[in-house]
Structure formats: C-alpha cells, structure tokens
Design a protein around this motif. Structure first.
Motif, PDB file in Angstrom:
ATOM      1  N   GLY A 205     -25.164-125.030   3.767  1.00  0.00           N
ATOM      2  CA  GLY A 205     -23.641-125.194   3.985  1.00  0.00           C
ATOM      3  C   GLY A 205     -23.002-124.955   5.386  1.00  0.00           C
ATOM      4  N   LEU A 206     -24.154-125.114   6.365  1.00  0.00           N
ATOM      5  CA  LEU A 206     -23.865-125.096   7.684  1.00  0.00           C
ATOM      6  C   LEU A 206     -22.894-126.090   8.153  1.00  0.00           C
ATOM      7  CD1 LEU A 206     -24.327-123.900  10.725  1.00  0.00           C
ATOM      8  CD2 LEU A 206     -26.262-125.869  10.942  1.00  0.00           C
ATOM      9  N   VAL A 207     -23.008-127.189   7.643  1.00  0.00           N
ATOM     10  CA  VAL A 207     -22.131-128.363   8.078  1.00  0.00           C
ATOM     11  C   VAL A 207     -20.975-128.272   7.149  1.00  0.00           C
ATOM     12  CG1 VAL A 207     -21.807-130.850   8.712  1.00  0.00           C
ATOM     13  CG2 VAL A 207     -24.187-129.659   9.083  1.00  0.00           C
ATOM     14  N   ASP A 208     -20.101-127.643   7.315  1.00  0.00           N
ATOM     15  CA  ASP A 208     -18.985-127.497   6.193  1.00  0.00           C
ATOM     16  C   ASP A 208     -17.538-128.038   6.925  1.00  0.00           C
ATOM     17  OD1 ASP A 208     -18.125-125.703   8.502  1.00  0.00           O
ATOM     18  OD2 ASP A 208     -18.274-123.877   7.223  1.00  0.00           O
ATOM     19  N   ALA A 209     -16.467-127.804   6.404  1.00  0.00           N
ATOM     20  CA  ALA A 209     -15.151-128.500   7.088  1.00  0.00           C
ATOM     21  C   ALA A 209     -14.928-128.295   8.326  1.00  0.00           C
ATOM     22  CB  ALA A 209     -14.141-128.132   5.758  1.00  0.00           C
ATOM     23  N   ARG A 210     -15.168-126.909   8.572  1.00  0.00           N
ATOM     24  CA  ARG A 210     -14.947-126.524  10.076  1.00  0.00           C
ATOM     25  C   ARG A 210     -15.953-127.279  10.838  1.00  0.00           C
ATOM     26  NH1 ARG A 210     -16.952-122.589  13.350  1.00  0.00           N
ATOM     27  NH2 ARG A 210     -15.458-121.837  15.082  1.00  0.00           N
ATOM     28  N   PHE A 211     -17.263-127.138  10.615  1.00  0.00           N
ATOM     29  CA  PHE A 211     -18.153-127.950  11.490  1.00  0.00           C
ATOM     30  C   PHE A 211     -17.631-129.166  11.613  1.00  0.00           C
ATOM     31  CE2 PHE A 211     -22.885-128.163  12.715  1.00  0.00           C
ATOM     32  CZ  PHE A 211     -22.913-129.597  12.891  1.00  0.00           C
ATOM     33  N   VAL A 230     -25.375-129.710   4.233  1.00  0.00           N
ATOM     34  CA  VAL A 230     -23.968-130.311   4.204  1.00  0.00           C
ATOM     35  C   VAL A 230     -23.245-129.959   3.153  1.00  0.00           C
ATOM     36  CG1 VAL A 230     -22.670-132.392   4.469  1.00  0.00           C
ATOM     37  CG2 VAL A 230     -24.819-132.176   5.976  1.00  0.00           C
ATOM     38  N   ASP A 231     -22.009-129.796   3.157  1.00  0.00           N
ATOM     39  CA  ASP A 231     -20.922-129.561   2.279  1.00  0.00           C
ATOM     40  C   ASP A 231     -20.670-130.951   2.014  1.00  0.00           C
ATOM     41  OD1 ASP A 231     -18.538-129.443   0.665  1.00  0.00           O
ATOM     42  OD2 ASP A 231     -18.208-127.619   1.654  1.00  0.00           O
ATOM     43  N   LEU A 235     -17.945-133.737   3.533  1.00  0.00           N
ATOM     44  CA  LEU A 235     -18.141-134.883   4.233  1.00  0.00           C
ATOM     45  C   LEU A 235     -17.531-135.980   3.612  1.00  0.00           C
ATOM     46  CD1 LEU A 235     -20.071-136.526   6.406  1.00  0.00           C
ATOM     47  CD2 LEU A 235     -21.679-136.309   4.343  1.00  0.00           C
ATOM     48  N   LEU A 236     -17.519-136.086   2.471  1.00  0.00           N
ATOM     49  CA  LEU A 236     -16.791-137.083   1.627  1.00  0.00           C
ATOM     50  C   LEU A 236     -15.264-137.363   2.007  1.00  0.00           C
ATOM     51  CD1 LEU A 236     -18.148-136.964  -1.998  1.00  0.00           C
ATOM     52  CD2 LEU A 236     -18.375-138.988  -0.724  1.00  0.00           C
ATOM     53  N   ALA A 237     -14.762-136.053   2.424  1.00  0.00           N
ATOM     54  CA  ALA A 237     -13.171-136.220   2.949  1.00  0.00           C
ATOM     55  C   ALA A 237     -13.126-136.816   4.196  1.00  0.00           C
ATOM     56  CB  ALA A 237     -12.598-134.741   2.815  1.00  0.00           C
TER      57      ALA A 237
END
Length: 311
Positions: A205-211, A230-231, A235-237
């Motif tokens: 989950g390192l690549v989340d909305a903040r990333f 990746v979240d 990413l879809l958002a």
C-alpha cells in the motif's frame, strides 16, 4: 563423502548445467502433489515457476531440507512456508534484462501513444496525434536494486534523467540513491515513477492516495513490482480523472477478474504479469542455481539469501 540430495524442476537440468558438484545427486520435482521417493533425504529444493501456494506446505514434510532456491526475484509467496532453520534464496539478477525491457517498452508505448494508435488501427481510423518526447524527462526508480540498475542503463541513452530511491540512502558507483523518506520531495519532480520494491509490511500500500497526489499532472506510474504495492482504488480515481497515466504488469487483485474497472480504465496500459517472462528466463535462473549448488557443496555462503523481512 555424504550424498547431498537435490530436487530440480526438470530432468534435463543436470546436463544443461554440465553436471552436479561431486557428492550431489538429483531428483525431479515439477511442483506436483506426487513427491520423489527421496523426500526424507532432500536438502536443497529448487522451486519451479508457477507452483501454487497450496503445494508449499510440502516443505514442512522434508526433514533434511536446508535450502529453498527460488527461480523468481520475489519471495513474498513463499515466506510463510519456510520451516525454521531453512535458508530461502531468490534468483536475483535472473530477470533483470527482461523486466527492464518491459519497463522501457511500456514507457515508450505510453509516451508515444501506441495504445491510442492501436485502437485506431482496430477501428480502421486514420487518426494522427502529436506525442511528447521521452528525451528530457525525469524518471524516479523506487526500489533501486539490480533491476533498477538495468532499467537505468536503458533509460539514459534516451536522454532521461534518473533519480533513485531505496530503503536506505547510499551511493552506487558514484550514483546517489535517496532513502524512502525522500519520496515526498522527489515525486513532484518526476515525469515517470517506476516501482520495483519487494512486498513487505512497509511497502504494501505504499502507493496510496497521498503518494499519487504528490505526482505531477500527466505523470506516468509504472508498476513492475507487485500489485499489493499500489492502492487500486486510489489509482483508479487518478486514472478516471485523467490526471495520471499508468502501465501495470501486476494488479491487486491478480489475476484481474472479468469486469474489474482496471480493464477499462483510461490512460492504462495493462499486461498480465509477463515482464519477466522471456525465453532467457529459465536458462538465466538455471545459471544462478548452478552457482548456488556449487557454493552449497563447498560449504560456502549462498547468494541472494532472503531475510525475515522478505528481502
């Protein structure tokens, strides 16, 4: 001299490796439910490609097992099945050229809009469009190991500036590698972000909305690591908003089920976990196994040993 029993994935491996070290003998285990008769003697097992997790409890049934050698660079699927006292090793380096080539291919494909032109070809439409150049862009490699080095060697001749991030800051042959704590400062300056980290509790989950929010508009995310990094919802958002683009060889979930929104997400180039699959994959992994067997027979330290953290 005692006999060291080894399990190999295919019968022709012994000949392909030019024989085994003195004192070693091999049986074949292709990953199926039926085990060789030497289960009570096997010390060194080479895990074949594609063995499902349901087979992995077999390691606990091998009383003399000392080494599990993977043919993959990642170890996350096996970690929970390694008995106490058994050493787990990866095939780090075996898949570097193939994965680096995939990364280069999808970057060029996205930058030069090849998916758009392929769709136009299928529709029988002549639809010219101006593409951006790759030269002059900045790529940030997150997880700078041997694959990251191989990727950098391909990117630099295209005029790409490469930034590097690993768990800890260091220098590699005079190249500066930043620590993961530097990501917030580096992400806004990157046109391309390449993920190559292993799956660990810290990277899941390192690549989340903040990333993703720190990435610059129209940047490209390339995931050649694992889907769990990746979240997917975050990413879809970003893809659906049109702000970011992506190229994924791995997904969460995987395999991607029918009807999943990633299939139709705009700005996404998707491949089915094939970055490391090439005709060289098995021979290169076999070369690593050959070296490991020689080290084990000689009582020397093994390479690519996986620690309890998964790397």
């Amino acid at each position: 001299m005692r006999t060291i029993r080894v399990w190999l994935p295919e019968a022709d491996w012994v000949a392909a490796m030019g024989g085994l070290p003195d004192g070693m003998t091999a049986d074949v285990w292709a990953g199926g439910e039926d085990l060789p008769d030497s289960a009570d003697e096997a010390e060194f097992v080479v895990l074949p490609f594609g063995v499902p997790r349901s087979r992995l409890p077999v390691f606990g049934k091998l009383p003399r097992l000392r080494v599990i050698q993977l043919m993959s660079a990642g170890a996350e699927n096996v970690l929970g099945y390694v008995p106490p006292g058994v050493t787990l090793c990866t095939a780090r380096g075996a898949h570097d050229p193939a994965v680096a080539e995939w990364i280069m291919a999808v970057i060029l494909g996205q930058v030069r809009q090849l998916p758009r032109f392929m769709a136009a070809q299928q529709a029988g439409t002549w639809a010219p469009a101006v593409s951006e150049p790759l030269a002059g862009r900045t790529a940030l490699i997150v997880g700078y190991g041997s694959i990251g080095e191989a990727t950098e060697r391909l990117l630099v001749p295209f005029g790409v500036t490469v930034e590097r991030v690993a768990r800890h800051a260091r220098r590699v042959d005079q190249r500066v590698v930043a620590g993961v704590d530097d990501l917030p400062a580096l992400l806004p300056g990157a046109d391309i972000v390449i993920l190559l980290v292993p799956v660990t509790p810290d990277t899941t989950g390192l690549v989340d909305a903040r990333f993703l929010g720190l990435m610059r508009d129209h940047a490209l995310l390339v995931n050649a690591a694992r889907g769990a990094i990746v979240d997917t919802a975050a990413l879809l958002a970003e893809l659906n908003s049109g702000r970011l683009r992506a190229a994924l060889d791995v997904t969460d979930p995987e395999p991607l089920p029918p009807g999943h929104p990633l299939w139709s997400a705009p700005g996404l180039l998707l491949t089915p976990h094939v970055a490391g699959l090439s005709t060289d994959a098995v021979p290169r992994a076999r070369d690593i196994v050959k070296e490991q067997l020689a080290r084990y027979a000689a009582g020397e330290p093994l390479q690519n040993v996986v620690g309890p953290q998964g790397y």
